[in-house]
Enzyme design. Structure first.
Site, short mmCIF file in Angstrom:
data_model
loop_
_atom_site.label_atom_id
_atom_site.label_comp_id
_atom_site.label_asym_id
_atom_site.label_seq_id
_atom_site.Cartn_x
_atom_site.Cartn_y
_atom_site.Cartn_z
N TYR A 1 -52.10 -42.16 18.26
CA TYR A 1 -52.76 -41.52 17.11
C TYR A 1 -54.17 -42.09 16.95
O TYR A 1 -55.15 -41.34 16.83
CB TYR A 1 -51.93 -41.73 15.85
CG TYR A 1 -52.49 -41.07 14.61
CD1 TYR A 1 -52.19 -39.75 14.31
CD2 TYR A 1 -53.32 -41.77 13.74
CE1 TYR A 1 -52.70 -39.14 13.17
CE2 TYR A 1 -53.84 -41.17 12.60
CZ TYR A 1 -53.53 -39.85 12.31
OH TYR A 1 -54.05 -39.25 11.19
N SER B 1 -59.77 -39.99 10.96
CA SER B 1 -58.89 -40.90 10.22
C SER B 1 -59.58 -42.25 10.15
O SER B 1 -60.50 -42.53 10.94
CB SER B 1 -57.58 -41.02 10.98
OG SER B 1 -56.88 -42.19 10.61
P1 NDP Z 1 -48.99 -32.82 7.83
O1 NDP Z 1 -48.03 -33.44 8.75
O2 NDP Z 1 -48.65 -32.68 6.38
O3 NDP Z 1 -49.45 -31.40 8.36
C1 NDP Z 1 -49.84 -31.23 9.71
C2 NDP Z 1 -49.92 -29.78 10.06
O4 NDP Z 1 -50.16 -29.66 11.46
C3 NDP Z 1 -48.61 -29.04 9.78
O5 NDP Z 1 -48.91 -27.78 9.21
C4 NDP Z 1 -48.00 -28.90 11.16
O6 NDP Z 1 -47.17 -27.76 11.31
C5 NDP Z 1 -49.23 -28.75 12.04
N1 NDP Z 1 -48.89 -29.11 13.40
C6 NDP Z 1 -48.39 -30.29 13.85
N2 NDP Z 1 -48.13 -30.22 15.17
C7 NDP Z 1 -48.45 -28.97 15.56
C8 NDP Z 1 -48.39 -28.29 16.81
N3 NDP Z 1 -47.88 -28.87 17.90
N4 NDP Z 1 -48.81 -27.01 16.87
C9 NDP Z 1 -49.28 -26.40 15.77
N5 NDP Z 1 -49.35 -26.98 14.55
C10 NDP Z 1 -48.95 -28.26 14.45
O7 NDP Z 1 -50.35 -33.68 7.99
P2 NDP Z 1 -51.55 -33.95 6.98
O8 NDP Z 1 -51.81 -32.77 6.16
O9 NDP Z 1 -51.32 -35.26 6.35
O10 NDP Z 1 -52.74 -34.18 8.02
C11 NDP Z 1 -53.73 -33.21 8.33
C12 NDP Z 1 -54.77 -33.86 9.21
O11 NDP Z 1 -55.39 -34.95 8.51
C13 NDP Z 1 -54.18 -34.46 10.50
O12 NDP Z 1 -55.06 -34.25 11.56
C14 NDP Z 1 -54.08 -35.94 10.17
O13 NDP Z 1 -54.13 -36.72 11.32
C15 NDP Z 1 -55.27 -36.15 9.27
N6 NDP Z 1 -55.16 -37.30 8.37
C16 NDP Z 1 -54.25 -37.31 7.33
C17 NDP Z 1 -54.19 -38.41 6.46
C18 NDP Z 1 -53.23 -38.45 5.32
O14 NDP Z 1 -53.20 -39.47 4.60
N7 NDP Z 1 -52.43 -37.44 5.07
C19 NDP Z 1 -55.09 -39.56 6.62
C20 NDP Z 1 -55.98 -39.46 7.76
C21 NDP Z 1 -56.02 -38.36 8.57
P3 NDP Z 1 -45.65 -27.75 10.71
O15 NDP Z 1 -45.86 -27.68 9.23
O16 NDP Z 1 -45.08 -26.55 11.29
O17 NDP Z 1 -45.03 -29.04 11.15
#
Ligand code: NDP
Length: 249
Positions: A168, A155
């Protein structure tokens, strides 16, 4: 290189077995579909089974290779859970060609002096501990690949600590270090480790982090896939221990 302009071959990931964590939503969902459309057999990991089933059906309906589903709650996964996961992958595929450590949680957007230690533990468990342990556990399967790529989700707040991002920010700075250590200590030249910063992307996590922002001003996860394909495919074979941006400034 502008990774956003990368143009992958349609069969870039043909016959590859790739595990995507957090594949049920957001960027992970888009990556799973994109990797599958480029020929990969994707292993869909997540904590919500019905979301994974929807993606599974979508991938099948697109005529891409049949995926697999591996649910696991990362915040409470035990040693035994990880062993079972590795065992399942071993029995079904016998090797692994890539991992996209994409699952993540935001935690609280507050100052450290007010930050809940329980939330801190949760964020560290999902964003930092799980990718480390999963990589360690899956090494024997990665070693069986001709060229394996391990990709960690970073990130902008993982490059330099940013105020009011608490655990985070710490977890993302930590994951950059985990990726570099795996890369520097690498005993297996066929495995490479890199980070990717997706940049601001239209997902549930981004909306939670910036509740007043208009999501329509942000790119969809599908549009940042060139960089995700680049790191997973053989065009990035020379990259190890690097951190790239999926979007240009
Ligand atoms: P979302 O919240 O849309 O998706 C996150 C995913 O991770 C979901 O499918 C969620 O499952 C899964 N997840 C969360 N906690 C757990 C857990 N305890 N066990 C198993 N699965 C889990 O996030 P993004 O798509 O936005 O982010 C994806 C990655 O990119 C992350 O690592 C984030 O930090 C990083 N990122 C995103 C940015 C953005 O602007 N979107 C910017 C910078 C970094 P469920 O659907 O069941 O909740």
């Amino acid at each position: 290189m502008k990774y956003s302009e990368y143009q992958p071959r349609s069969d870039l990931l043909k016959d590859r077995i790739i595990l995507i964590t957090g594949a049920g939503d957001g960027i992970g969902r888009a990556a799973a579909i994109s990797y599958a459309l480029h020929g990969a057999t994707v292993v869909l990991h997540g904590r919500t089974l019905n979301k994974l089933e929807v993606i599974y059906d979508e991938i099948e309906s697109l005529g891409a290779p049949q995926p697999a589903i591996l649910p696991l709650q990362l915040s409470s996964a035990s040693e035994r859970d990880y062993e079972l996961l590795v065992d399942t992958l071993d029995r079904q595929f016998g090797r692994l060609d890539g991992i996209l450590h994409n699952a993540g949680i935001l935690g609280e957007r507050t100052e450290l002096i007010n930050y809940s230690p329980d939330v801190w533990d949760d964020v560290m468990a999902v964003n930092l501990r799980a990718p480390f342990v999963l990589t360690q556990e899956l090494l024997p399967l990665l070693q069986k690949s001709q060229h394996a790529s391990v990709v960690f989700a970073s990130s902008g707040v993982g490059r330099e600590a940013r105020e009011r991002w608490g655990a985070y920010s710490v977890s993302k700075i930590g994951i950059e270090a985990v990726s570099q250590l795996f890369a520097k200590e690498n005993m297996h030249p066929n495995i490479r480790y890199n980070c990717i910063n997706p940049g601001a992307t239209r997902t549930a996590m981004r909306a939670k982090a910036y509740p007043t922002e208009d999501p329509l001003t942000l790119p969809l996860p599908e549009s940042i896939m060139p960089a995700y394909l680049y790191l997973m495919g053989d065009d990035s074979l020379h990259l190890n221990g690097q951190s790239i941006d999926a979007q240009d400034d």
